[in-house]
Each structure stands twice: as structure tokens, then as C-alpha cells.
Design a protein around this motif. Structure first.
Motif, PDB file in Angstrom:
ATOM      1  N   ILE A 269      90.551 -22.542 120.130  1.00 28.15           N
ATOM      2  CA  ILE A 269      89.184 -22.970 120.445  1.00 28.15           C
ATOM      3  C   ILE A 269      88.170 -22.015 119.828  1.00 28.15           C
ATOM      4  N   ILE A 270      88.408 -20.715 119.986  1.00 24.14           N
ATOM      5  CA  ILE A 270      87.476 -19.725 119.442  1.00 24.14           C
ATOM      6  C   ILE A 270      87.387 -19.860 117.926  1.00 24.14           C
ATOM      7  N   ALA A 271      88.530 -20.085 117.278  1.00 21.32           N
ATOM      8  CA  ALA A 271      88.548 -20.226 115.819  1.00 21.32           C
ATOM      9  C   ALA A 271      87.728 -21.425 115.359  1.00 21.32           C
ATOM     10  N   SER A 272      87.610 -22.438 116.207  1.00 18.27           N
ATOM     11  CA  SER A 272      86.877 -23.656 115.832  1.00 18.27           C
ATOM     12  C   SER A 272      85.369 -23.528 116.032  1.00 18.27           C
ATOM     13  N   ALA A 273      84.928 -22.463 116.680  1.00 19.71           N
ATOM     14  CA  ALA A 273      83.512 -22.320 117.032  1.00 19.71           C
ATOM     15  C   ALA A 273      82.684 -21.848 115.844  1.00 19.71           C
ATOM     16  N   PRO A 274      81.403 -22.198 115.817  1.00 17.11           N
ATOM     17  CA  PRO A 274      80.521 -21.688 114.754  1.00 17.11           C
ATOM     18  C   PRO A 274      80.427 -20.167 114.809  1.00 17.11           C
ATOM     19  N   VAL A 275      80.158 -19.566 113.675  1.00 16.96           N
ATOM     20  CA  VAL A 275      79.981 -18.112 113.619  1.00 16.96           C
ATOM     21  C   VAL A 275      78.833 -17.702 114.548  1.00 16.96           C
ATOM     22  N   GLY A 276      79.086 -16.705 115.383  1.00 11.04           N
ATOM     23  CA  GLY A 276      78.048 -16.199 116.277  1.00 11.04           C
ATOM     24  C   GLY A 276      77.927 -16.920 117.600  1.00 11.04           C
ATOM     25  N   ARG A 277      78.737 -17.948 117.825  1.00  9.11           N
ATOM     26  CA  ARG A 277      78.634 -18.684 119.095  1.00  9.11           C
ATOM     27  C   ARG A 277      79.121 -17.822 120.263  1.00  9.11           C
ATOM     28  N   PHE A 278      80.201 -17.048 120.046  1.00 10.21           N
ATOM     29  CA  PHE A 278      80.808 -16.297 121.139  1.00 10.21           C
ATOM     30  C   PHE A 278      80.747 -14.792 120.899  1.00 10.21           C
ATOM     31  N   GLN A 279      80.627 -14.081 121.999  1.00  9.74           N
ATOM     32  CA  GLN A 279      80.681 -12.619 122.003  1.00  9.74           C
ATOM     33  C   GLN A 279      81.570 -12.217 123.180  1.00  9.74           C
ATOM     34  N   PHE A 280      82.558 -11.369 122.924  1.00  9.23           N
ATOM     35  CA  PHE A 280      83.515 -11.013 123.967  1.00  9.23           C
ATOM     36  C   PHE A 280      83.490  -9.514 124.240  1.00  9.23           C
ATOM     37  N   GLU A 281      83.371  -9.186 125.512  1.00  8.35           N
ATOM     38  CA  GLU A 281      83.444  -7.793 125.953  1.00  8.35           C
ATOM     39  C   GLU A 281      84.799  -7.581 126.617  1.00  8.35           C
ATOM     40  N   ILE A 282      85.543  -6.599 126.121  1.00  3.66           N
ATOM     41  CA  ILE A 282      86.905  -6.366 126.597  1.00  3.66           C
ATOM     42  C   ILE A 282      87.004  -4.941 127.131  1.00  3.66           C
ATOM     43  N   GLY A 283      87.229  -4.824 128.417  1.00  2.00           N
ATOM     44  CA  GLY A 283      87.333  -3.512 129.046  1.00  2.00           C
ATOM     45  C   GLY A 283      88.742  -2.956 128.938  1.00  2.00           C
ATOM     46  N   VAL A 284      88.989  -2.182 127.895  1.00  2.00           N
ATOM     47  CA  VAL A 284      90.293  -1.517 127.771  1.00  2.00           C
ATOM     48  C   VAL A 284      90.343  -0.347 128.747  1.00  2.00           C
ATOM     49  N   GLN A 285      89.265   0.412 128.813  1.00  2.00           N
ATOM     50  CA  GLN A 285      89.032   1.550 129.711  1.00  2.00           C
ATOM     51  C   GLN A 285      89.866   2.774 129.359  1.00  2.00           C
ATOM     52  N   SER A 286      91.165   2.602 129.122  1.00  5.45           N
ATOM     53  CA  SER A 286      92.024   3.722 128.737  1.00  5.45           C
ATOM     54  C   SER A 286      93.343   3.163 128.227  1.00  5.45           C
ATOM     55  N   THR A 287      94.013   3.955 127.387  1.00  6.76           N
ATOM     56  CA  THR A 287      95.380   3.595 126.990  1.00  6.76           C
ATOM     57  C   THR A 287      96.374   4.595 127.569  1.00  6.76           C
ATOM     58  N   HIS A 288      95.904   5.431 128.495  1.00 12.95           N
ATOM     59  CA  HIS A 288      96.742   6.471 129.118  1.00 12.95           C
ATOM     60  C   HIS A 288      97.307   5.924 130.425  1.00 12.95           C
ATOM     61  N   ASP A 289      98.604   5.687 130.467  1.00 14.52           N
ATOM     62  CA  ASP A 289      99.226   5.027 131.619  1.00 14.52           C
ATOM     63  C   ASP A 289      98.924   5.699 132.961  1.00 14.52           C
ATOM     64  N   PRO A 290      99.013   7.035 133.084  1.00 15.89           N
ATOM     65  CA  PRO A 290      98.709   7.650 134.387  1.00 15.89           C
ATOM     66  C   PRO A 290      97.289   7.350 134.866  1.00 15.89           C
ATOM     67  N   ALA A 291      96.331   7.276 133.936  1.00 14.55           N
ATOM     68  CA  ALA A 291      94.951   6.951 134.315  1.00 14.55           C
ATOM     69  C   ALA A 291      94.858   5.513 134.808  1.00 14.55           C
ATOM     70  N   LEU A 292      95.503   4.599 134.098  1.00 14.87           N
ATOM     71  CA  LEU A 292      95.468   3.190 134.497  1.00 14.87           C
ATOM     72  C   LEU A 292      96.141   2.983 135.849  1.00 14.87           C
ATOM     73  N   GLN A 293      97.220   3.694 136.092  1.00 11.31           N
ATOM     74  CA  GLN A 293      97.905   3.582 137.379  1.00 11.31           C
ATOM     75  C   GLN A 293      97.034   4.120 138.509  1.00 11.31           C
ATOM     76  N   ALA A 294      96.314   5.209 138.238  1.00 13.03           N
ATOM     77  CA  ALA A 294      95.481   5.823 139.273  1.00 13.03           C
ATOM     78  C   ALA A 294      94.336   4.916 139.698  1.00 13.03           C
ATOM     79  N   ILE A 295      93.864   4.083 138.792  1.00 14.87           N
ATOM     80  CA  ILE A 295      92.754   3.178 139.135  1.00 14.87           C
ATOM     81  C   ILE A 295      93.258   1.773 139.450  1.00 14.87           C
ATOM     82  N   THR A 296      94.576   1.645 139.607  1.00 17.80           N
ATOM     83  CA  THR A 296      95.242   0.365 139.911  1.00 17.80           C
ATOM     84  C   THR A 296      94.782  -0.750 138.973  1.00 17.80           C
ATOM     85  N   ARG A 297      94.740  -0.420 137.696  1.00 17.26           N
ATOM     86  CA  ARG A 297      94.378  -1.420 136.687  1.00 17.26           C
ATOM     87  C   ARG A 297      95.647  -1.885 135.995  1.00 17.26           C
ATOM     88  N   LYS A 298      96.035  -3.106 136.271  1.00 19.73           N
ATOM     89  CA  LYS A 298      97.248  -3.667 135.697  1.00 19.73           C
ATOM     90  C   LYS A 298      96.897  -4.412 134.410  1.00 19.73           C
TER      91      LYS A 298
END
Length: 560
Positions: A269-298
């Protein structure tokens, strides 16, 4: 009827306030005044605006970015008009309402949690001459009767009216429109206020489509969904995206998504959209497993990285990735690795945020467990942790400034595309770390720097680091793509011979292919709008193009 004015104080003029419009529509057809201001407005200006309304009730929408401003303003209003009622609501006052009332006697009441039902009952009581302070209204805490209120959430979101009117969109022309199709979040990230509420409530899709069509027909520039994890239900998200992808117009839609929940249908669907139609914010927050576990982010980091790469590769949408500095168990070096991992995925923006210990969150309650010291005043930002010293966090703030000025601006794409992969710096994080130290050592933090000056500073930095000549050449290309004609000798040197450039612009086949907008112009007029620079063999090899001259028009270029 009693005059009521709802006040939204935004962080920037381009923002708008959704909450006060939800409350206004909750009591339609009863008239309610709206006033929107910003934290950059003077107190005198705001007082003038609000006193001129002459209401008996002021309702303020309170957040971490405006609470100190709201309290100062409310105190002045109460002193100026002692009979007026000051009622606060919003996340910044919902978790310690009794303490706020005790510390600020000029506040009459606080609504905790979602306020449509409580606000409606308050206004009905005032209009009928009933003392709302003597009533038992869910979520309401009043002065002189302090109690611990239960955070309110509406059980039936579909019962709430649409927040916007045609008049709103006219008044907000050119500004960001905030919109919700659901409330709540199924995840329990320890730093997030959404984790304090249980369950996800959604609007029916037929209503959502009708409201989105309303925005499109009114040519809104950008609609920013405030839904937490928009694609928590992939099927529902895909239906909304498919509807928007098929619509006419230039409206941009911004979503906060979980990249690991994306499926093949969503990519299609995204590939079919006009250029500039969508903007996506993705919260990675961290790639450090102990940090992600501490904040209960699965999260499935492998899938997150793969899907961000796929989104970037589509090339028709803007990708904004988030990291949080100051999480439990993440030190300076592991944060650097998170930074390098995420920036290598190629998002158009990398936002480095700093942990905020928000009221009501589990992480604030557990701050002592990971040695977190944080500001006692809004926005409650982290000062130090067991893993990160105060000085290291300051260094990260300096790095964040460089990322924002250079990477996120989008004005140094070719320069950074080369420099961040150069062996002269150990990693992208090391590049921005070194640049930030150069910036602060030179005192550039002590004054405002113009767009053109940013190119000069990076040029001087490259010279100091003896960077490759190609880095400087790409910097010159980026500067010209911004329409800059005059910069220091050594950066924009070696202009193309005017006779040669005129010959290029006399070639009608070339103009038709590369400059179709200028086909009706004379070569002389074209020359005023087109920039040129010589192309070294290194530049030709790097760009994988043949030609000795770079021809630049607006935001595009080619070699001839």
C-alpha cells in the motif's frame, strides 16, 4: 450562558491544540471560546488576549512544555479577575492534582484524564447555577476538597464528536492538524504515559474515512495522527493507509508506527502512494537489550531494522527514527552503538531525545533503582544515571545539536553520505562527536548561525581534519543545491567558464530533458536560474556519472 474560554498554549506557532477542540465539541451547541497562544508569546500579550474575552471560566490544556507558563498566566488572570474560575486539565496535572491545588491557590479545579464527560458536567452545572465543586464528577479534583482522583478514560470513543469545523481549518491554514482514530496503547513501555491507561479504543472506520476526506477537501498541509502505535492492528491500519493512498491532493499524513508489526500488505500500500503522502515516525529508542528489557519494551530489532531499510528503499515517504539517551543500563558507548545502527538504516531524520521521567510513569517511580537523577521541574529530563555521567549526557546533547543542524536539516545529504562512511572517522557517532567538540571549542554555540554559515563551519572543520577533497567537493554541491552562490574561496571555487555554461544552456535537447520548466526561457534567462560547478574525476566516480560539469537547478543536478 456563562462565558467559557479554552486555552491552548503550544510549543510553536505551527502546532495546534487538539484537546481544546475536543472539549468544545463535547458541549455543542453551547458556545465556547478558543484561544491559542505559544510559549514564545509574551505574558503581556497573552493576558491582553485572555482578559479581553471576559469569561467566567478559563480552561487550560497542560503539558510539560507549557505548565510553567500556564501557572504564571493563571495567577495573573485570577488576580485581575478574582471571580473567574481557573480549571486545568491534561497529562501534566492529572497525576498530582491535589498537590498542585495546594501549591497554587489561584486554581479552582483540575480534571484528571480524558476530560470530555467531566467538562460537560462542569459547564452544565455552571449554566444551571449549580456549584460544580459540590458535585461528584469523575476525574474532578477541586480546591478545598483535595482527593485522589481516578484517571478517567472514555469507554466509548465513538460517542465523541469530530473535533474540527471548517472554521478551524481556515484559522489553522498552514499549521499542523492533530487527529486521533484511537486512544490507548497495548504496550507498557515504562517511560510512556500511555502505559498508565489500559486498553485500546478505536473510532469506526467509516467515520475515520469521512473525517480524513474532510481534511483532504480542505487542503490541509499535514495531518499528524496522535494514535499511539498506529499499526497495532495491522488490518485496520492497512485499510486507513489504502484509503489515503488512493486520494487526490497534497496532504501529508504522519503516523507513529511499530516497524516490526508491518506486513507485506502494508508495504504494498505504501509503495502505491504518491510521493510525500506518508511520513512515518518509528521509535527504536535503543538497540541495547538490557535497556529495552528495563523499560519493558518488547520489539523484534531484527525485523525493525529490516523494515526501516525497506521503507527507506521505497523512496516515496519520509522516515523519522527516534532514540532515547539516558535509558537504564545504556552507557555512552552502547548508546553510540545504537546511534550507529539506526543512522546506518538511512532515515531522513534521526531524533535523539533525552529520557524524561514523566509524572505517573513506572520509570519515574523506579528512578532510584538505576541511579537516575532528573530535573525536578518540567520536562523532568535526565541529568545522570548509574551508566551515564552528567558530563557524558551533556556531550550527547552537543552531539544531538549537530545531528539536528546537519543531518536532520536535509541540506547536507551528499556530504554526510560520504563523510559518515569515510575511514577518517571510526563511525557516524564518532563523526558527530568530533564535530560537536570542534563546534563548542570554536564558540559557535554562543551565537546564532545562519544557513550559509553552517556550510562555512563544516568546510573549516574538514580543513582542520584534513578530510578528503571529495568531502569538500560534495559540500560545495550541497551548498549549490540550496541555491547558495557566494561562500568562501576554497569551497565554491573554480566556477565554470560562462561561455561553456551558455553553450550547455543553448542545447535545446538537454534543456528539454533536464530543464523542461525552462524550455520557453532564453539561454540568458536560464543562466540566471541554473548553477554550475566543475566535476573532478573523484566526483564523477563517486556519483557514477560521466561529464566534466555539474549542472544544478533547484534540488536536482546532472553531469554533462
Amino acid at each position: 450562558m456563562t462565558s467559557v474560554t479554552l486555552v491552548g498554549i503550544n510549543a510553536k506557532y505551527i502546532h495546534s491544540n487538539l484537546a481544546i477542540r475536543c472539549l468544545r465539541q463535547a458541549v455543542v451547541p453551547r458556545p465556547v471560546g478558543l484561544v491559542e497562544l505559544t510559549i514564545n508569546d509574551t505574558i503581556t500579550h497573552c493576558v491582553d488576549r485572555l482578559l479581553s474575552q471576559e469569561p467566567l471560566v478559563y480552561g487550560f490544556s497542560c503539558y510539560i512544555w507549557n505548565i510553567r507558563y500556564v501557572l504564571e498566566l493563571a495567577e495573573i488572570l485570577k488576580a485581575s479577575s478574582p471571580k473567574c474560575q481557573i480549571i486545568l486539565g491534561g497529562p501534566e496535572v492529572s497525576y498530582d492534582a491535589s498537590q498542585i491545588l495546594g501549591a497554587h491557590p489561584f486554581i479552582d479545579a483540575i480534571v484528571c484524564g480524558e476530560g470530555e464527560e467531566a467538562f460537560t458536567q462542569i459547564i452544565q452545572a455552571i449554566d444551571s447555577g449549580t456549584d460544580y465543586k459540590e458535585m461528584t464528577i469523575p476525574g474532578l479534583v477541586v480546591k478545598d476538597r483535595p482527593r485522589q482522583a481516578t484517571l478517567q478514560s472514555l469507554s466509548h470513543l465513538e460517542a465523541t464528536p469530530f473535533a474540527y469545523t471548517p472554521g478551524d481549518l481556515e484559522a489553522l491554514k498552514g499549521r499542523i492538524i492533530y487527529y486521533e482514530t484511537m486512544r490507548g496503547c497495548p504496550f507498557r513501555c515504562a517511560y510512556c504515559l500511555s502505559s498508565t491507561l489500559s486498553g485500546v479504543r478505536t473510532q469506526p472506520l467509516d467515520r475515520v474515512f469521512k473525517e480524513l476526506d474532510f481534511f483532504i477537501k480542505h487542503q490541509v498541509r499535514q495531518v499528524k495522527f496522535v494514535d499511539r502505535t498506529f499499526n497495532v492492528n495491522p488490518s485496520r491500519a492497512n485499510q486507513i493507509l489504502a484509503f489515503l493512498a488512493a486520494q487526490p491532493g497534497d496532504t501529508n499524513f504522519h503516523f507513529e508506527i511499530a516497524a516490526d508489526l508491518m506486513d507485506d500488505e502494508m508495504f504494498r500500500i505504501i509503495a502505491s502512494a504518491p510521493v510525500g503522502r506518508f511520513q512515518f515516525e518509528i521509535g527504536v529508542q535503543s538497540t541495547h537489550d538490557p535497556a529495552l528489557q528495563a523499560i519493558t519494551r518488547k520489539t523484534d530489532l531484527t525485523q525493525v531494522k529490516a523494515n526501516i531499510r525497506c521503507l527507506v528503499a521505497l523512496g516515496n515517504c519520509h522516515i523519522h527514527a527516534d532514540l532515547i539517551a539516558g535509558l537504564p543500563h545504556e552507557d555512552y558507548h552502547t548508546f553510540g552503538r545504537s546511534f550507529d545502527t539506526v543512522i546506518a538504516l538511512g532515515p531522513q531524520m534521526l531524533q535523539v531525545g533525552f529520557l524524561k521521567l514523566l509524572k505517573g510513569t513506572r520509570l519515574r517511580e523506579a528512578a532510584g533503582d538505576f541511579g537516575c537523577r532528573y530535573r525536578s521541574f518540567p520536562p523532568y529530563e535526565v541529568i545522570s544515571t548509574q551508566a551515564l555521567s552528567a558530563m557524558e549526557l551533556q556531550d550527547l546533547r552537543h552531539i544531538e545539536e549537530m545531528v539536528d543542524r546537519y543531518y536532520n536539516s536535509g541540506r547536507f545529504t551528499h556530504t554526510l553520505g560520504f563523510a559518515l562512511k569515510s575511514r577518517r572517522w571510526a563511525s557516524p557517532f564518532a563523526f558527530f562527536e568530533a564535530l560537536s567538540r570542534y563546534w563548542y571549542a570554536a564558540g559557535y554555540d554562543r551565537g546564532a548561525q545562519s544557513r550559509d554559515q553552517l556550510y562555512v563551519i563544516l568546510f573549516e572543520y574538514f580543513k582542520a581534519k584534513r578530510a578528503e577533497a571529495l568531502a569538500v567537493e560534495l559540500l560545495a554541491l550541497d551548498a549549490r543545491l540550496q541555491g547558495i552562490r557566494k561562500l568562501p574561496h576554497g569551497l565554491l571555487e573554480g566556477p565554470v567558464d560562462s561561455e561553456q555554461s551558455f553553450e550547455i544552456l543553448k542545447d535545446e535537447d538537454f534543456v528539454s530533458a533536464f530543464l523542461p520548466e525552462l524550455t520557453a526561457h532564453t539561454p540568458k534567462n536560464r543562466h540566471k536560474q541554473v548553477l554550475f560547478m566543475p566535476a573532478s574525476s573523484d566526483l564523477r566516480e563517486y556519483l557514477d556519472q560521466e561529464g566534466e560539469t555539474v549542472v544544478i537547478y533547484k534540488d536536482r543536478f546532472t553531469l554533462v
